[in-house]
Structure formats: C-alpha cells, structure tokens
Design a protein around this motif. Structure first.
Motif, PDB file in Angstrom:
ATOM      1  N   LEU A 133       0.832  -1.208   0.000  1.00  0.00           N
ATOM      2  CA  LEU A 133       0.000   0.000   0.000  1.00  0.00           C
ATOM      3  C   LEU A 133       0.864   1.256   0.000  1.00  0.00           C
ATOM      4  O   LEU A 133       0.540   2.251  -0.643  1.00  0.00           O
ATOM      5  N   GLY A 134       1.971   1.193   0.743  1.00  0.00           N
ATOM      6  CA  GLY A 134       2.878   2.343   0.766  1.00  0.00           C
ATOM      7  C   GLY A 134       3.482   2.596  -0.606  1.00  0.00           C
ATOM      8  O   GLY A 134       3.492   3.716  -1.107  1.00  0.00           O
ATOM      9  N   LEU A 135       3.951   1.513  -1.244  1.00  0.00           N
ATOM     10  CA  LEU A 135       4.562   1.664  -2.565  1.00  0.00           C
ATOM     11  C   LEU A 135       3.502   2.066  -3.597  1.00  0.00           C
ATOM     12  O   LEU A 135       3.796   2.767  -4.562  1.00  0.00           O
ATOM     13  N   ASN A 136       2.283   1.637  -3.334  1.00  0.00           N
ATOM     14  CA  ASN A 136       1.175   1.974  -4.232  1.00  0.00           C
ATOM     15  C   ASN A 136       0.981   3.491  -4.342  1.00  0.00           C
ATOM     16  O   ASN A 136       0.604   4.001  -5.389  1.00  0.00           O
ATOM     17  N   ILE A 137       1.263   4.202  -3.249  1.00  0.00           N
ATOM     18  CA  ILE A 137       1.167   5.669  -3.302  1.00  0.00           C
ATOM     19  C   ILE A 137       2.139   6.197  -4.343  1.00  0.00           C
ATOM     20  O   ILE A 137       1.796   7.037  -5.170  1.00  0.00           O
ATOM     21  N   VAL A 138       3.358   5.665  -4.325  1.00  0.00           N
ATOM     22  CA  VAL A 138       4.396   6.182  -5.217  1.00  0.00           C
ATOM     23  C   VAL A 138       4.188   5.687  -6.649  1.00  0.00           C
ATOM     24  O   VAL A 138       4.196   6.464  -7.593  1.00  0.00           O
ATOM     25  N   VAL A 139       3.992   4.362  -6.779  1.00  0.00           N
ATOM     26  CA  VAL A 139       3.936   3.773  -8.126  1.00  0.00           C
ATOM     27  C   VAL A 139       2.528   3.845  -8.701  1.00  0.00           C
ATOM     28  O   VAL A 139       2.325   4.273  -9.837  1.00  0.00           O
ATOM     29  N   ALA A 304       7.695  10.856   0.230  1.00  0.00           N
ATOM     30  CA  ALA A 304       7.807  10.885   1.681  1.00  0.00           C
ATOM     31  C   ALA A 304       6.744   9.997   2.320  1.00  0.00           C
ATOM     32  O   ALA A 304       7.038   9.190   3.207  1.00  0.00           O
ATOM     33  N   LEU A 305       5.494  10.109   1.836  1.00  0.00           N
ATOM     34  CA  LEU A 305       4.425   9.321   2.457  1.00  0.00           C
ATOM     35  C   LEU A 305       4.600   7.835   2.172  1.00  0.00           C
ATOM     36  O   LEU A 305       4.356   7.000   3.042  1.00  0.00           O
ATOM     37  N   GLY A 306       5.042   7.508   0.962  1.00  0.00           N
ATOM     38  CA  GLY A 306       5.306   6.102   0.647  1.00  0.00           C
ATOM     39  C   GLY A 306       6.354   5.536   1.600  1.00  0.00           C
ATOM     40  O   GLY A 306       6.200   4.440   2.129  1.00  0.00           O
ATOM     41  N   SER A 307       7.392   6.325   1.843  1.00  0.00           N
ATOM     42  CA  SER A 307       8.471   5.859   2.718  1.00  0.00           C
ATOM     43  C   SER A 307       7.998   5.696   4.159  1.00  0.00           C
ATOM     44  O   SER A 307       8.492   4.833   4.879  1.00  0.00           O
ATOM     45  N   THR A 308       7.060   6.521   4.584  1.00  0.00           N
ATOM     46  CA  THR A 308       6.562   6.426   5.959  1.00  0.00           C
ATOM     47  C   THR A 308       6.078   5.010   6.261  1.00  0.00           C
ATOM     48  O   THR A 308       6.417   4.435   7.288  1.00  0.00           O
ATOM     49  N   TRP A 309       5.306   4.452   5.316  1.00  0.00           N
ATOM     50  CA  TRP A 309       4.747   3.110   5.569  1.00  0.00           C
ATOM     51  C   TRP A 309       5.834   2.073   5.562  1.00  0.00           C
ATOM     52  O   TRP A 309       5.789   1.107   6.331  1.00  0.00           O
ATOM     53  N   ALA A 310       6.829   2.252   4.710  1.00  0.00           N
ATOM     54  CA  ALA A 310       7.943   1.310   4.701  1.00  0.00           C
ATOM     55  C   ALA A 310       8.659   1.356   6.042  1.00  0.00           C
ATOM     56  O   ALA A 310       9.042   0.321   6.588  1.00  0.00           O
ATOM     57  N   GLY A 311       8.824   2.575   6.605  1.00  0.00           N
ATOM     58  CA  GLY A 311       9.479   2.713   7.902  1.00  0.00           C
ATOM     59  C   GLY A 311       8.711   1.993   8.999  1.00  0.00           C
ATOM     60  O   GLY A 311       9.286   1.243   9.803  1.00  0.00           O
ATOM     61  N   LEU A 312       7.404   2.204   9.030  1.00  0.00           N
ATOM     62  CA  LEU A 312       6.562   1.526  10.027  1.00  0.00           C
ATOM     63  C   LEU A 312       6.701   0.010   9.887  1.00  0.00           C
ATOM     64  O   LEU A 312       6.928  -0.700  10.875  1.00  0.00           O
TER      65      LEU A 312
END
Lengths: 412, 262
Positions: A133-139, A304-312
């Motif tokens: 879902l996080g990567l989905n924001i970016v891609v 930035a938002l995509g990375s947030t989910w990866a961090g979590l």
C-alpha cells in the motif's frame, strides 16, 4: 484461423519441442555400467504436453484479442459488469463481504488447527500488504517507478534495532521514530530525483536501494555489518509475560491494526486534493503542471508518504523477527513489493491486498515444490502481463452525484 | 491608458543555433480576443511555452498586469505559479488526464485555488470537507456551462473528440484565469463543432471576462472572432492588425503563398 490449421500449428510446435528437449529427456547415460538408456516415453509426454499447452495458449490469446469488441458491447449494455464492479455497485453485498472478512481475520489465530507457523506467515503477508500500500502511493497513484523501496524498509528496521541496542528504546517509541526517519530519508532521496522521470527515475531509485544495503553491509562500526543485530525484543503489552504462541498472535493483531490504519489513511489520501494531484501527475506531467499543480511538491509528498509506511513496516519487521541484517533488504525484496502492486492492480487497495496474499502465501504453501518456486513466479508474471496487464483488481475512479444547480452536491 | 493584461517585449528564444523567436512583441488587453497565426514552424507554440514557463526565454520580457493586482514579470517563474497568477492554457494535441473522470479533470484545475494538505486530507476536518464540496460544486457548475454535465463521471478518454477539446477549455477555466491561451482549439473539428466553439470563445470572453490569445489555422474562425490578429513567420512578427488589414497585407500573403516570381 481454421481448426485444421490450428491443429497443424500446434503439431509443429510439439515436434519442435520434442526435438529441442530430446537430448536431455531421452538418452540417459550410465557411466559406470557403460550403458545408454533410451527413455522414448518421455518424448511422448513432452510432445503431448506441448501440443495441448500450445492449443490452450492460442485459444486464450484469441479470446483476449476479441476482448476489445466485448468491451464495446459492454459499454452499450451496462448490465454486464465484472464481478468486482457488481460487488462495488451493491453496498449490502459489499458490507457483508467486509464483515465476513473481518470475522475471519479475528477468529483465524484461535482456530484449533492453526499453528504458530500459520499465524506467522499470515502476519508476514499482512506486513507485505502494508508495504504494498505504501509503494502503491508512489507507483500506483503518482506513477513514479520506484525500485529502491526496500531501502526505507531497512531504515525503519535498523532504526529500531540500533535505538534498542544503544539506548534500550522500546518498540512503541521506535515505531513513530522509524516512520519519521524513513520519511526524512524519503524527502532526502526525493530532492535529487525531482527532475527525473520514467526509466531514469527507476535507475536512480534502484541505485539508492543498493547503496543503502551496501552501507549497512560495510559500515561495520555502526550497523554491525553482515552479521546484523540480534536479540531485538518483540513488542510488549503493558509488561505482560507472553509465550511465543501468544506473542505471535499479539503481533498478528498489531499488524492487522496497523494495516487497517494504513488502508484508512491511503483511502483518505486517494480521495483528497493531494491524491487527485498525484493521479494527474501520473497521467500527464506537463498538463498537470500547466493546471497549477506544484509537481515537485506532489512528487516529494508521494515519496515521503510512501516511505513512511515502509518505515513503520520495517520497525514491525525487526520486532517480529528479533533480528535484522542487510540480507533481508536486497533488491529482490523491492522487486517483490513492486510485483505485489503490479499484480494486484495499480492504484487499487483491494488489488494490492490480494496481490500480497497471493505472492506471499503461495510460496509458503508450496514449500514442497520450492525448487520450482521462482519458475512458477516467472510464469505467473508473464501470464499476468499478457492476459491482464492492468492487474487483478483495477482501480476505479470515484463517482460523484449531484442534485442539479444551486443545491448541495452530494457524494456517494 | 490602461495597461495591457499581457505585455510581451522583444521576446527571443534560441534552441542552440535555431532561433525560434526573435524580438517578438505582443500584447493582449482586457476583453480582447487576439489570434496568433503563421505557417507551420513559425514559433507560435514556442511563444505559448515561453509565456507559460515551460521554456525559459533567451531574452526579452513577459509582463502581466492582472486586474486588481500588481504588475509582474513572468520570466523565470515556474509553470504552476504562472497558472496561479492567472494564465491558463490548452494544448495543441489534447492533454487531458485520460484515466480520470471528466469531473476530476476539472477538479484538478481548482488545485491552485485550494489549500488542503496532507494532514487535512487524513483528518478530513470541517474546513477540508467544505473546501472539497466547493471544489465539486464549482467544477460541476463549469461543466454545466460547457454542456458536459451528462458526462461528469465518464472517463475523459471515452469522450468524443470535440467534447475532449471543450473539456480542456473547461479545465483551464477552472483555474480562474484572466487570460486564456488556446493552442489550435478548432484543430480536427468539423464545421458545426467549429461554429459551436466560436460561440463558446465569445461567451468566455464576454460573460466570464477572460481575455483570449489563440493560435489557430482555421481562417474562418480567426477572421470572424478575433479583435486583432498577429502574424508570425520564422520567429518574427511580420504583421499585426484587424482581420481586414491582415487579409490585404502583402507580407502575410507572401508568407502563406510564397513570393510571386516573374
């Protein structure tokens, strides 16, 4: 194409395959007994198999080529939607599906036949839903091909690992810190790549992912190199003592909660001013900018938002496995998460969830065939790209309804 | 005398050794429809790209005098800032957002007039909800004026060609411009659609108080609609005036038909 020609074509293909595989399938040389065994039956299997597979392939391809006409018919007759559309159009059915799913998710770890291992792999799958879902924001939404996503996952995991090792920081403090640090890294990477697009962007992000892994591997004093950091504590619950099975179930529910939070936030972002700007950016960057969207800002927030989910997800990963090392953050992971997004359907939350479950759970349950796992993976990907390039579930645009002029517009 | 809305002076654009525009001056006053014509490769679209900040002009100045605002120089400004300052454009080859609905296309136009950020999107507080409702209402209203209200939830790519052209203009107007740049709005339209477009541009100018600068090859629409015509050839302005003046200008005839050789 006539049926005779079709059969003839398949016959040629099967003969060709029989010829190609002959040296490895038929003669078997025993060097000790000095005998050669001729296994002619194998040749028959290869021939028959390739004959029927080629028939099937041709049939599917032809059906696909007729597709556009079918779609045109569908436009005229709106009564023939796909099952996903039908589900979307029926709020009651949708609600019951959601309730059943929620119940299943809640009951699952307490079912008598479910072992710790089963809970564990499902937790893992949910972790990947979150990453997807996080990567989905970016891609999927902003249309920026990101091949180094795993770097931010690593940032999250190492944040918790190092903070615990040096300062004894607990899971709940590390969770927001990991997210924050990953976001910061996202912004840092975001700045240099703002001007890039398409292939160039993919290559730079790929490089960034690899650089992060190499730094983790080689900066021994800081990251403890390839040997990693062990003994990271699992998340606690008000200091309660839990055995392994209990803590696994606890992490499972924790993960479900985080995943629901992700879905909530991503849904809201999708339907917002920012989300629309992302999609517009994906569709046409020049037009997007000419319509007054600050494309640099839009790209930066997406990153930035995509990375947030990866961090979590990274922090949870470190807590779940109690051990981190650079080997967990290879390019293969990035590719896996990207596959989840592409296979599931770019820009669709349900699609990403489905993609993660299929791609993470299938290999686990197919451990018996583990040697052929990557082969099957490749076959699935090729088939998907040929027959359903838009993914399993396609994202639909939001529908707005109105009452005419002067009265309030209402949304459904 | 009131200052012109758009004031271009000595605009020069070079791409390496190629001079696409050299020393072009042009102005658009309030309430005017100005047509920019010229043979292919004359530099018309380059001029648009310079005004909207897609290209950085090599030399010269572009000034705007927005109604009720201070005079500003556009050189070096980012494209989205220029849009926010009040200049909107359409493209020669339609550039809609194909996978978005018709309404969403127009809603994007409202982007620079709204503010909600990431946090507001997640929290969705009362201000954000109100802003979102206004965006939808406003966009819908624009689509109604453009006779596109029946298609609001269709994907933009599924619209007929003429409607796509209209939608592009609607999207540009959603940014609340004072000057609209139209790049060949009638390209590929049949005579009936062209007539409708003509009425539409008139309406934009008279009712919405938006001035128009347009590139067009269809001489019928150019002659009937424009208050003033500017002719470019090989990057230079060769003529300027009313339709009747341009019609008889020998330089223009030469540019279009070639020199008479005896």
């Amino acid at each position: 194409m006539g049926p005779i020609r079709r059969l003839g074509h398949s016959l040629v293909i099967s003969l060709w395959f029989m010829f190609l595989t002959f040296p490895i399938m038929v003669p078997k040389v025993d060097t000790i007994e000095k005998t050669v065994q001729w296994r002619w039956d194998n040749l028959l299997y290869v021939g028959a198999g390739s004959f029927f597979l080629s028939l099937l392939w041709r049939f599917l391809l032809e059906r696909k080529e007729r597709g556009p006409f079918r779609a045109a018919e569908r436009e005229q007759k709106p009564d023939a939607p796909t099952w996903a559309d039908r589900l979307r159009g029926n709020p009651r059915a949708l609600r019951s599906v959601v309730v059943i799913l929620a119940l299943a998710v809640c009951i699952f770890p307490f079912l008598p036949f479910v072992t710790t291992y089963q809970v564990n792999i499902l937790t893992n799958a949910i972790l990947y839903i979150m990453l997807g879902l996080g990567l989905n924001i970016v891609v999927g939404l902003a249309g920026l091909l990101h091949l180094g996503y795993v770097a931010f996952y690593a940032v999250g995991a190492y944040t918790y690992a190092l903070l615990y090792y040096h300062f004894g920081v607990g899971f709940w403090t590390a969770l927001p810190l990991g997210a924050l640090l990953a976001t910061l890294f996202g912004v840092l990477l975001g700045f240099p790549i703002l001007r890039l697009r398409g292939d160039y962007l993919a290559i730079v992000t790929l490089g960034f992912g690899e650089i992060t892994r190499l730094v983790l591997e080689n900066w021994g004093e800081f990251t403890f190199g390839p040997s990693g950091i062990a003994g990271i504590p699992r998340p606690g619950l008000f200091g309660m003592e839990m055995n392994l099975h209990e803590v696994t179930i606890y992490i499972y529910f924790l993960m479900v909660g985080l995943c629901l939070a992700t879905i909530f936030v991503v849904r809201r972002l999708q339907d917002s001013r920012i989300g629309r700007a992302w999609v517009a950016l994906r569709e046409d960057e020049i037009a997007c900018e000419a319509m007054g969207v600050d494309t640099r800002m839009a790209k930066l927030t997406a990153f930035a938002l995509g990375s947030t989910w990866a961090g979590l997800a990274g922090v949870v990963f470190a807590a779940k496995t109690t051990f981190v090392n650079p080997a967990s953050f290879t390019f293969l992971e990035s590719a896996m998460i990207l596959s989840i997004v592409v296979l599931g359907g770019m820009g669709s939350i349900a699609g990403v969830a489905l993609g993660a479950l299929i791609l993470i759970l299938t290999p686990e349950y197919l451990r018996a065939f583990s040697e052929y796992r990557m082969l099957a993976f490749g076959v699935i990907m090729v088939l998907m790209m040929v027959f359903r390039p838009q993914g399993i579930v396609t994202g639909v645009r939001r529908v707005y309804t109105y009452t005419r002029k002067g009265q309030d517009g209402k949304e459904t | 005398m009131t200052e012109p809305l758009l004031d271009i002076r000595d605009l020069t654009m070079r791409f390496g050794g190629l001079v696409a525009l050299s020393g072009v001056g042009l102005h658009v006053s309030a309430g005017e429809v100005v047509a920019l014509i010229g043979p292919n490769g004359a530099g018309k679209t380059t001029l648009f790209n310079c005004v909207t900040g897609i290209y950085q002009p090599t030399a010269g100045d572009i000034f705007i005098n927005p109604p009720g605002g201070p005079r500003r120089r556009l050189n070096g400004m980012k494209t989205h800032r220029i849009t926010a300052a009040g200049i909107a454009r359409t493209f020669q080859n339609i550039r809609l957002f194909p996978e978005m609905t018709v309404l969403e296309n127009v809603m994007i136009g409202r982007h620079c007039r709204t503010r909600a950020g990431v946090l507001a999107a997640i929290l969705r507080d009362r201000d954000t909800r109100r802003e979102e409702r206004e965006v939808v209402e406003r966009s819908y209203e624009i689509l109604e004026r453009f006779d596109l209200a029946d298609h609001v939830n269709d994907l933009a790519k599924n619209l007929p060609y003429g409607d796509q052209r209209r939608l592009e203009i609607a999207r540009a107007l959603a940014t609340e411009p004072f000057l609209l740049l139209l790049d060949e709005p009638a390209a590929g339209m049949n005579p009936k659609e062209t007539d409708e477009l003509e009425g539409l541009i008139r309406r934009i100018c008279d009712e919405e108080k938006v001035s128009v600068l347009m590139i067009e090859h269809d001489m019928r629409i150019v002659m009937s609609i424009s208050d003033r015509i500017v002719v470019l050839d090989y990057g230079q302005k060769i003529a300027e005036g009313t339709a009747a003046e341009i019609w008889e200008n020998p330089a223009v005839i030469k540019a279009y038909l070639g020199e008479e050789t005896l």
